[in-house]
Design a protein around this motif. Structure first.
Motif, mmCIF file in Angstrom:
data_model
loop_
_atom_site.group_PDB
_atom_site.id
_atom_site.type_symbol
_atom_site.label_atom_id
_atom_site.label_comp_id
_atom_site.label_asym_id
_atom_site.label_seq_id
_atom_site.Cartn_x
_atom_site.Cartn_y
_atom_site.Cartn_z
ATOM 1 N N GLU A 212 0.793 -1.237 -0.060
ATOM 2 C CA GLU A 212 0.056 -0.037 -0.077
ATOM 3 C C GLU A 212 0.912 1.071 -0.076
ATOM 4 O OE1 GLU A 212 -3.055 0.291 -0.272
ATOM 5 O OE2 GLU A 212 -3.770 -1.790 0.027
ATOM 6 N N PRO A 213 0.650 2.200 -0.947
ATOM 7 C CA PRO A 213 1.376 3.317 -0.869
ATOM 8 C C PRO A 213 1.101 4.443 0.355
ATOM 9 C CG PRO A 213 -0.505 3.878 -2.419
ATOM 10 C CD PRO A 213 -0.475 2.044 -1.726
ATOM 11 N N ALA A 214 2.200 4.806 0.905
ATOM 12 C CA ALA A 214 1.968 5.671 2.272
ATOM 13 C C ALA A 214 1.776 7.198 1.764
ATOM 14 C CB ALA A 214 3.317 5.515 3.200
ATOM 15 N N ILE A 215 2.360 7.609 0.405
ATOM 16 C CA ILE A 215 2.136 8.857 -0.065
ATOM 17 C C ILE A 215 1.590 8.612 -1.512
ATOM 18 C CG2 ILE A 215 3.648 10.914 -0.874
ATOM 19 C CD1 ILE A 215 6.104 9.858 0.794
ATOM 20 N N ARG A 216 0.460 9.398 -1.774
ATOM 21 C CA ARG A 216 -0.278 9.179 -2.782
ATOM 22 C C ARG A 216 -0.451 10.286 -3.593
ATOM 23 N NH1 ARG A 216 -1.989 6.087 1.658
ATOM 24 N NH2 ARG A 216 -3.315 7.977 2.620
ATOM 25 N N SER A 217 -0.607 10.214 -5.014
ATOM 26 C CA SER A 217 -1.073 11.251 -5.773
ATOM 27 C C SER A 217 -1.833 10.855 -6.964
ATOM 28 C CB SER A 217 0.133 12.118 -6.259
ATOM 29 O OG SER A 217 -0.232 13.030 -6.943
ATOM 30 N N SER A 218 -2.655 11.525 -7.552
ATOM 31 C CA SER A 218 -3.566 11.205 -8.624
ATOM 32 C C SER A 218 -2.506 11.295 -10.050
ATOM 33 C CB SER A 218 -4.942 11.794 -8.830
ATOM 34 O OG SER A 218 -4.473 13.353 -8.696
ATOM 35 N N SER A 219 -1.399 12.091 -9.789
ATOM 36 C CA SER A 219 -0.565 12.373 -10.749
ATOM 37 C C SER A 219 0.591 11.680 -10.816
ATOM 38 C CB SER A 219 0.039 13.862 -10.774
ATOM 39 O OG SER A 219 0.987 14.398 -11.643
ATOM 40 N N ILE A 220 0.962 11.073 -11.964
ATOM 41 C CA ILE A 220 2.202 10.197 -12.207
ATOM 42 C C ILE A 220 3.322 11.226 -12.336
ATOM 43 C CG2 ILE A 220 1.935 10.286 -14.863
ATOM 44 C CD1 ILE A 220 3.309 7.384 -12.451
ATOM 45 N N ASN A 221 3.153 12.364 -12.921
ATOM 46 C CA ASN A 221 4.126 13.303 -12.651
ATOM 47 C C ASN A 221 4.463 13.773 -11.268
ATOM 48 O OD1 ASN A 221 4.904 13.494 -15.537
ATOM 49 N ND2 ASN A 221 3.274 15.112 -15.693
ATOM 50 N N ALA A 222 3.608 13.906 -10.442
ATOM 51 C CA ALA A 222 3.567 14.414 -9.167
ATOM 52 C C ALA A 222 4.520 13.201 -8.297
ATOM 53 C CB ALA A 222 2.480 14.692 -8.424
ATOM 54 N N GLN A 223 4.186 11.993 -8.472
ATOM 55 C CA GLN A 223 4.583 10.838 -8.005
ATOM 56 C C GLN A 223 6.115 10.665 -8.396
ATOM 57 O OE1 GLN A 223 2.448 6.793 -8.673
ATOM 58 N NE2 GLN A 223 0.667 8.071 -8.955
ATOM 59 N N ALA A 224 6.649 10.832 -9.592
ATOM 60 C CA ALA A 224 7.737 10.984 -10.019
ATOM 61 C C ALA A 224 8.723 12.012 -9.122
ATOM 62 C CB ALA A 224 8.061 11.320 -11.579
ATOM 63 N N GLU A 225 8.022 13.257 -9.226
ATOM 64 C CA GLU A 225 8.948 14.374 -8.399
ATOM 65 C C GLU A 225 9.007 13.788 -6.678
ATOM 66 O OE1 GLU A 225 10.386 16.781 -9.815
ATOM 67 O OE2 GLU A 225 9.711 16.337 -11.836
ATOM 68 N N ILE A 226 8.022 13.292 -6.366
ATOM 69 C CA ILE A 226 8.015 12.877 -4.731
ATOM 70 C C ILE A 226 8.929 11.663 -4.733
ATOM 71 C CG2 ILE A 226 6.823 11.489 -3.167
ATOM 72 C CD1 ILE A 226 4.137 12.813 -4.331
ATOM 73 N N ILE A 227 9.328 10.725 -5.877
ATOM 74 C CA ILE A 227 10.319 9.785 -5.630
ATOM 75 C C ILE A 227 11.579 10.446 -5.703
ATOM 76 C CG2 ILE A 227 11.057 7.678 -6.615
ATOM 77 C CD1 ILE A 227 8.151 7.129 -7.400
ATOM 78 N N ALA A 228 11.820 11.579 -6.690
ATOM 79 C CA ALA A 228 12.905 12.178 -6.860
ATOM 80 C C ALA A 228 13.319 12.844 -5.901
ATOM 81 C CB ALA A 228 12.809 12.872 -8.150
ATOM 82 N N SER A 229 12.428 13.288 -4.880
ATOM 83 C CA SER A 229 12.932 14.091 -3.546
ATOM 84 C C SER A 229 13.424 13.293 -2.742
ATOM 85 C CB SER A 229 11.611 14.744 -3.240
ATOM 86 O OG SER A 229 10.779 13.873 -2.658
ATOM 87 N N GLY A 230 13.441 11.921 -2.795
ATOM 88 C CA GLY A 230 13.908 10.937 -1.762
ATOM 89 C C GLY A 230 13.106 10.647 -0.548
#
Length: 297
Positions: A212-230
């Motif tokens: 289950e994701p702990a940090i969620r977004s409806s946007s794949i671009n936002a997910q990518a930026e969250i992952i890139a932030s560490g």
């Protein structure tokens, strides 16, 4: 092999019904059936299974479809290169695509089409969800699944792969990640469950139903930026994850998901010059970017 027979084969493969192929090509269904049989005899292979749902491709037919579509794309590319013809085309094309494909694949390369066709206006609707080509909300749609109903012409545009991505800094401070089961101890980034607009986006469940994701977004671009932030790790299309500085692919052999994009056009729009030109460009561009889409380029 007669190209006109291949053209009819493509029509039947895309519509799955002789009657629909006849309407598309303005030929008699009996003639199309006879020409398909001639093609099968020439190839010594059965291309379709006749089912209550329509004409379904056999394995041989699926392989021929890929080859025929490449030939079609090449032919459209030659046609598109005629600058005199391009100068005469004008009008608007509304294109619906998923946010990731629209913003990361189509948008960076769109100038190569608009430069050749300055009188064609492009409305690129890249969002979480799709406009409905059956209701004529879009002239062309790139979708995650092949529509089952509607007066539409559909074909597979390209396969693409997804993988697990994280930053080196995140991995250094997180528990060891050596197998899929280890993901249960990690901060996962993913979609908001009740905002998933297509079942093809349920990636984590495909890896392990317990995730289950702990940090969620409806946007794949936002997910990518969250992952890139560490902040965590998550699954991204390779055409996004591989292109982002600082992201590394983790467990590439254990987490390797394949999906497809489908090209959808209302049946009555094929034959319109600007639509056919854009379809040809999109097919050729996707073929050229195939290594990027598969995560091998």
């Amino acid at each position: 092999m007669n190209w006109d027979d291949l053209r009819l084969f493509l029509a039947v493969a895309r519509t799955e019904r002789l009657s629909a192929a006849a309407a598309m090509t303005r030929m008699d269904a009996t003639t199309i059936s006879r020409r398909i049989k001639r093609l099968e005899q020439a190839l010594e292979q059965r291309l379709f299974e006749h089912t209550p749902a329509g004409h379904v491709l056999t394995d041989h037919g699926t392989r021929l479809l890929e080859q025929a579509e490449r030939m079609e794309a090449a032919a459209l590319g030659v046609q598109r290169s005629g600058s005199a013809a391009g100068a005469q085309m004008a009008g608007t094309i509304r294109l619906s695509a998923s946010e990731g494909f629209g913003s990361r694949v189509i948008a960076p390369h769109l100038r190569s089409f608009t430069a050749d066709h300055p009188r064609i206006e492009i409305d690129l609707v890249a969002s979480s969800g799709f406009l409905n080509p059956s209701r004529r909300e879009a002239d062309i749609a790139v979708m995650l699944a092949r529509p089952k109903t509607g007066p539409l012409i559909t074909r597979k545009l390209t396969d693409y792969h997804l993988g697990l991505y994280a930053t080196a800094a995140y991995l250094d401070g997180a528990p060891p990640l050596k197998a899929k089961g280890d993901l249960l101890r990690h901060v996962l980034v993913g979609y908001v469950p009740d905002q998933i607009y297509a079942p093809e986006l349920r990636y984590l469940a495909e890896v392990d139903a317990r995730l289950e994701p702990a940090i969620r977004s409806s946007s794949i671009n936002a997910q990518a930026e969250i992952i890139a932030s560490g902040a965590g790790c998550g699954i991204l299309p390779c055409f996004i994850g591989d292109a982002m500085p600082g992201l590394v692919r983790v467990l590439p052999e254990a987490v390797d998901i394949q999906r497809s994009f489908w090209l959808v056009v209302p049946r009555d729009l094929r034959g319109i010059a600007r639509i056919d030109q854009f379809v040809g460009w999109l097919v050729a561009t996707s073929e050229r970017l195939r290594p990027v889409m598969l995560g091998t380029g």
